[in-house]
Design an enzyme around this catalytic site. Structure first.
Site, PDB file in Angstrom:
ATOM      1  N   LYS A 173       0.876  -1.182   0.000  1.00 25.93           N
ATOM      2  CA  LYS A 173       0.000   0.000   0.000  1.00 25.93           C
ATOM      3  C   LYS A 173       0.909   1.227   0.000  1.00 25.93           C
ATOM      4  O   LYS A 173       1.466   1.600   1.028  1.00 25.93           O
ATOM      5  CB  LYS A 173      -0.870  -0.013   1.269  1.00 25.93           C
ATOM      6  CG  LYS A 173      -2.210   0.680   1.146  1.00 25.93           C
ATOM      7  CD  LYS A 173      -2.178   2.159   0.879  1.00 25.93           C
ATOM      8  CE  LYS A 173      -1.894   2.981   2.103  1.00 25.93           C
ATOM      9  NZ  LYS A 173      -1.690   4.422   1.765  1.00 25.93           N
TER      10      LYS A 173
ATOM     11  N   GLU B 201       9.497  16.170  14.920  1.00 25.57           N
ATOM     12  CA  GLU B 201       9.996  15.953  13.568  1.00 25.57           C
ATOM     13  C   GLU B 201       9.271  16.912  12.629  1.00 25.57           C
ATOM     14  O   GLU B 201       8.044  16.900  12.562  1.00 25.57           O
ATOM     15  CB  GLU B 201       9.724  14.504  13.145  1.00 25.57           C
ATOM     16  CG  GLU B 201      10.291  14.190  11.783  1.00 25.57           C
ATOM     17  CD  GLU B 201       9.979  12.779  11.320  1.00 25.57           C
ATOM     18  OE1 GLU B 201       8.810  12.357  11.383  1.00 25.57           O
ATOM     19  OE2 GLU B 201      10.920  12.092  10.881  1.00 25.57           O
TER      20      GLU B 201
HETATM   21  P1  NAD Z   1       2.377   8.495   7.527  1.00 26.93           P
HETATM   22  O1  NAD Z   1       2.534   7.759   8.796  1.00 26.93           O
HETATM   23  O2  NAD Z   1       1.397   9.599   7.462  1.00 26.93           O
HETATM   24  O3  NAD Z   1       1.973   7.493   6.354  1.00 26.93           O
HETATM   25  C1  NAD Z   1       2.738   6.349   6.042  1.00 26.93           C
HETATM   26  C2  NAD Z   1       1.855   5.337   5.343  1.00 26.93           C
HETATM   27  O4  NAD Z   1       0.854   4.923   6.258  1.00 26.93           O
HETATM   28  C3  NAD Z   1       1.118   5.866   4.124  1.00 26.93           C
HETATM   29  O5  NAD Z   1       1.031   4.864   3.151  1.00 26.93           O
HETATM   30  C4  NAD Z   1      -0.252   6.188   4.684  1.00 26.93           C
HETATM   31  O6  NAD Z   1      -1.279   6.150   3.719  1.00 26.93           O
HETATM   32  C5  NAD Z   1      -0.429   5.092   5.697  1.00 26.93           C
HETATM   33  N1  NAD Z   1      -1.385   5.406   6.762  1.00 26.93           N
HETATM   34  C6  NAD Z   1      -1.693   6.624   7.262  1.00 26.93           C
HETATM   35  N2  NAD Z   1      -2.643   6.510   8.206  1.00 26.93           N
HETATM   36  C7  NAD Z   1      -2.933   5.202   8.315  1.00 26.93           C
HETATM   37  C8  NAD Z   1      -3.839   4.451   9.112  1.00 26.93           C
HETATM   38  N3  NAD Z   1      -4.643   5.044   9.985  1.00 26.93           N
HETATM   39  N4  NAD Z   1      -3.862   3.117   8.951  1.00 26.93           N
HETATM   40  C9  NAD Z   1      -3.062   2.499   8.083  1.00 26.93           C
HETATM   41  N5  NAD Z   1      -2.196   3.153   7.280  1.00 26.93           N
HETATM   42  C10 NAD Z   1      -2.126   4.493   7.401  1.00 26.93           C
HETATM   43  O7  NAD Z   1       3.850   8.988   7.144  1.00 26.93           O
HETATM   44  P2  NAD Z   1       4.272   9.838   5.873  1.00 26.93           P
HETATM   45  O8  NAD Z   1       3.881  11.253   6.097  1.00 26.93           O
HETATM   46  O9  NAD Z   1       3.853   9.158   4.623  1.00 26.93           O
HETATM   47  O10 NAD Z   1       5.863   9.679   5.948  1.00 26.93           O
HETATM   48  C11 NAD Z   1       6.660  10.447   6.741  1.00 26.93           C
HETATM   49  C12 NAD Z   1       7.087   9.695   7.975  1.00 26.93           C
HETATM   50  O11 NAD Z   1       7.788   8.493   7.615  1.00 26.93           O
HETATM   51  C13 NAD Z   1       8.079  10.486   8.802  1.00 26.93           C
HETATM   52  O12 NAD Z   1       7.723  10.418  10.153  1.00 26.93           O
HETATM   53  C14 NAD Z   1       9.399   9.771   8.544  1.00 26.93           C
HETATM   54  O13 NAD Z   1      10.346   9.941   9.551  1.00 26.93           O
HETATM   55  C15 NAD Z   1       8.966   8.372   8.397  1.00 26.93           C
HETATM   56  N6  NAD Z   1       9.991   7.577   7.712  1.00 26.93           N
HETATM   57  C16 NAD Z   1      10.719   6.671   8.444  1.00 26.93           C
HETATM   58  C17 NAD Z   1      11.714   5.919   7.822  1.00 26.93           C
HETATM   59  C18 NAD Z   1      12.521   4.897   8.594  1.00 26.93           C
HETATM   60  O14 NAD Z   1      13.136   4.045   7.964  1.00 26.93           O
HETATM   61  N7  NAD Z   1      12.537   4.935   9.920  1.00 26.93           N
HETATM   62  C19 NAD Z   1      11.963   6.089   6.460  1.00 26.93           C
HETATM   63  C20 NAD Z   1      11.201   7.017   5.753  1.00 26.93           C
HETATM   64  C21 NAD Z   1      10.205   7.746   6.387  1.00 26.93           C
END
Ligand code: NAD
Length: 496
Positions: free
Chosen positions: A189, A399
């Site tokens: 997804k 962040e």
């Molecule tokens: P996000 O948590 O908003 O979304 C990530 C994914 O989760 C997306 O596909 C989104 O559609 C899905 N999602 C959102 N709400 C959900 C729910 N209620 N149920 C199930 N799925 C859901 O994060 P983002 O804004 O896409 O990405 C940024 C974040 O990712 C930052 O916090 C960043 O630090 C983190 N990140 C971490 C790493 C790592 O390896 N630690 C790498 C890249 C990004």
């Protein structure tokens, strides 16, 4: 704004396909719903994307389960899976320009980096796990003569991968590589903010010979497709990369459904410690600026909390502030651009809100601080540096996920370590010191999954990537990632 004509022309002609890929076929959402995907470069409409819901996720999981149960993939010899995955990696490289352009249009990163970083790293990740899979042996336990105990690793089954938009293909590959090489089926997804490359990857996988049903993609929103996948009773594990806020939900979904394994790779607020015994301050300043502003600051491991010894703080701050303007935002389709657009208007407003909060809390903005290129209709923010930050301020604790750096000062090594560790995150950290003892001492004391010494850029698929504390559990990359997508089985055999 200058543009590379060829990339702009190709972008204008592109009609990306946003349908799901289930059981090897492009399909619309079951109820026919779509959502509009616009480019953050200029807010241009890119197309309509399938808005996956529970029914779509269910179809994808059923296809994945059928593929796993009849062993069309898991049952192939590791050397055969290796060959097919290597072909998949070659296909990715073969589609390099198309994938790079899609990535840039979708989430706004500079085309030069989509070409030189995102596509090659994705292919290398798939190839690396492919090459590993026929070189891994299982174990035999030390037992008495009367028994034989085999300790084997088996593919887990159906893996749900939920990934963010900042490195859409690379984050997907970090799950796909080990999960597919080990013989699992996957339902991916992608983020609703960057769905296109994931769908293309699934098509390329089928072209490479990965059997239909083994790798499925359901685009959609987090609270719809994402939630349905994480709650699904027939998904064995979730590999999640995203925010800490949503990572918490993953654990809740698992608790409310089938206790599926959850591997969270979450946010960060990585500390970059500069000691006064480090002589080459200019190199440290260039490195921190380069790492902070790469990918518009939208990197989980961005060194966004810079801790500098008070004796060198003024000089170091001046060097970083002088460096920042060389990361001026530009059109991502221009091959010279180093800092592109933020992923969407919401993200831009969030980042500008943090910049306002920094000023309101008394930090000193020494570079940037403004929205840029508003006339394009896209979402750009200047590379921004705050000095005089204290660790209690919002910009030091949360962040931001944008091009905003906070500089704090310290007096002693103990204070530096305490400040660095005073964060709910623990993804990465960096120590800059010419003293061998200090460098080792501090590296050991830092509570982070990766610690860099006198550099920040080294990274490779060969090493684990992940965080301490609320930056997550589990590790992506390296051979350790196989642990996430395999079960350990013990088989006792009586010997008469
Ligand atoms: P996000 O948590 O908003 O979304 C990530 C994914 O989760 C997306 O596909 C989104 O559609 C899905 N999602 C959102 N709400 C959900 C729910 N209620 N149920 C199930 N799925 C859901 O994060 P983002 O804004 O896409 O990405 C940024 C974040 O990712 C930052 O916090 C960043 O630090 C983190 N990140 C971490 C790493 C790592 O390896 N630690 C790498 C890249 C990004």
């Amino acid at each position: 704004m200058p543009q590379s004509n060829s990339w702009a022309a190709r972008a204008a002609d592109l009609r990306p396909d946003g349908r799901a890929v289930i059981d090897g076929q492009r399909v619309a959402a079951v109820d026919g719903q779509t959502f509009e995907k616009r480019s953050p470069i200029d807010n241009r409409l890119l197309g309509a994307v399938a808005r996956g819901q529970a029914a779509d996720v269910d179809a994808a999981v059923r296809a994945a389960r059928a593929a796993f149960d009849d062993r069309r993939w898991a049952g192939k010899a590791p050397a055969v899976r290796k060959k097919i995955l290597q072909r998949f990696a070659d296909k990715i490289l073969g589609a390099k320009e198309e994938l790079a352009l899609l990535e840039t249009l979708d989430m706004g990163k500079p085309i030069q980096y989509s070409l030189s970083v995102d596509v090659p790293s994705t292919a290398r990740c798939i190839a690396w796990y492919a090459e590993a899979v026929d070189k891994i042996y299982d174990e035999i336990a030390p037992t008495p003569d009367s028994a034989l105990a085999l300790i084997t690793r088996e593919a887990m089954g159906v893996i749900g991968a939920i990934v963010p938009w900042n490195y859409p293909m690379i984050m997907a590959a970090w799950k796909l590589g080990p999960a597919l090489a080990a013989g699992n089926s996957v339902v991916l997804k992608p983020s609703e903010k960057s769905p296109y490359t994931a769908c293309r990857l699934a098509e390329l996988a089928v072209e490479a010979g990965i059997p239909p049903g083994v790798f499925n993609v359901v685009p959609g929103f987090g609270h719809e497709a994402g939630e349905a996948l994480a709650l699904h009773m027939d998904v064995d594990a979730i590999g999640f990369t995203g925010s800490t806020r949503v990572g918490r939900r993953m654990l809740d979904y698992a608790g409310r459904s089938n206790l599926k394994r959850v591997y969270n790779e979450l946010g960060g607020k990585s500390a970059f410690l500069v000691f006064d015994d480090f002589k080459d301050l200019e190199r440290a300043a260039k490195t921190v600026a380069g790492s902070m502003f790469f990918n518009q600051g939208e990197s989980c491991n961005a060194p966004s909390r810079v801790l500098v010894h008070e004796r060198v703080a003024e000089e170091f701050t001046a060097l970083v502030a002088a460096e920042a303007p060389s990361y001026a935002p530009g059109n991502p389709l221009d091959t010279g651009t180093v800092l592109g657009a933020l992923v969407d208007e919401t993200q831009m407003r969030t980042v500008l809100g943090y910049i306002d909060a920094g000023s309101a809390e008394g930090a000193r903005c020494v570079a940037g601080g403004q929205q840029a290129l508003a006339q394009t209709g896209g979402y750009y923010v200047e590379p921004t540096v705050f000095a005089g930050v204290s660790n209690g301020m919002k910009i030091a604790r949360e962040e931001i996920f944008g091009p905003v750096m906070s500089i704090l000062t310290f007096k002693t090594e103990e204070e530096a370590i305490a400040l660095a560790n005073n964060s709910s995150y623990g993804l990465q950290a960096s120590v800059w010191s010419d003293g061998l003892n200090r460098a080792h001492r501090v590296a050991r004391a830092l509570r982070a999954g990766t610690v860099h010494v006198n550099q920040y850029d080294e990274d490779d698929i060969t090493v684990p990537f992940g965080g301490y504390k609320q930056s997550g559990n589990g590790r992506d990359k390296s051979l350790h990632a196989f642990d996430k997508y395999t079960e350990l089985k013990t088989t006792w055999i009586r010997l008469d």
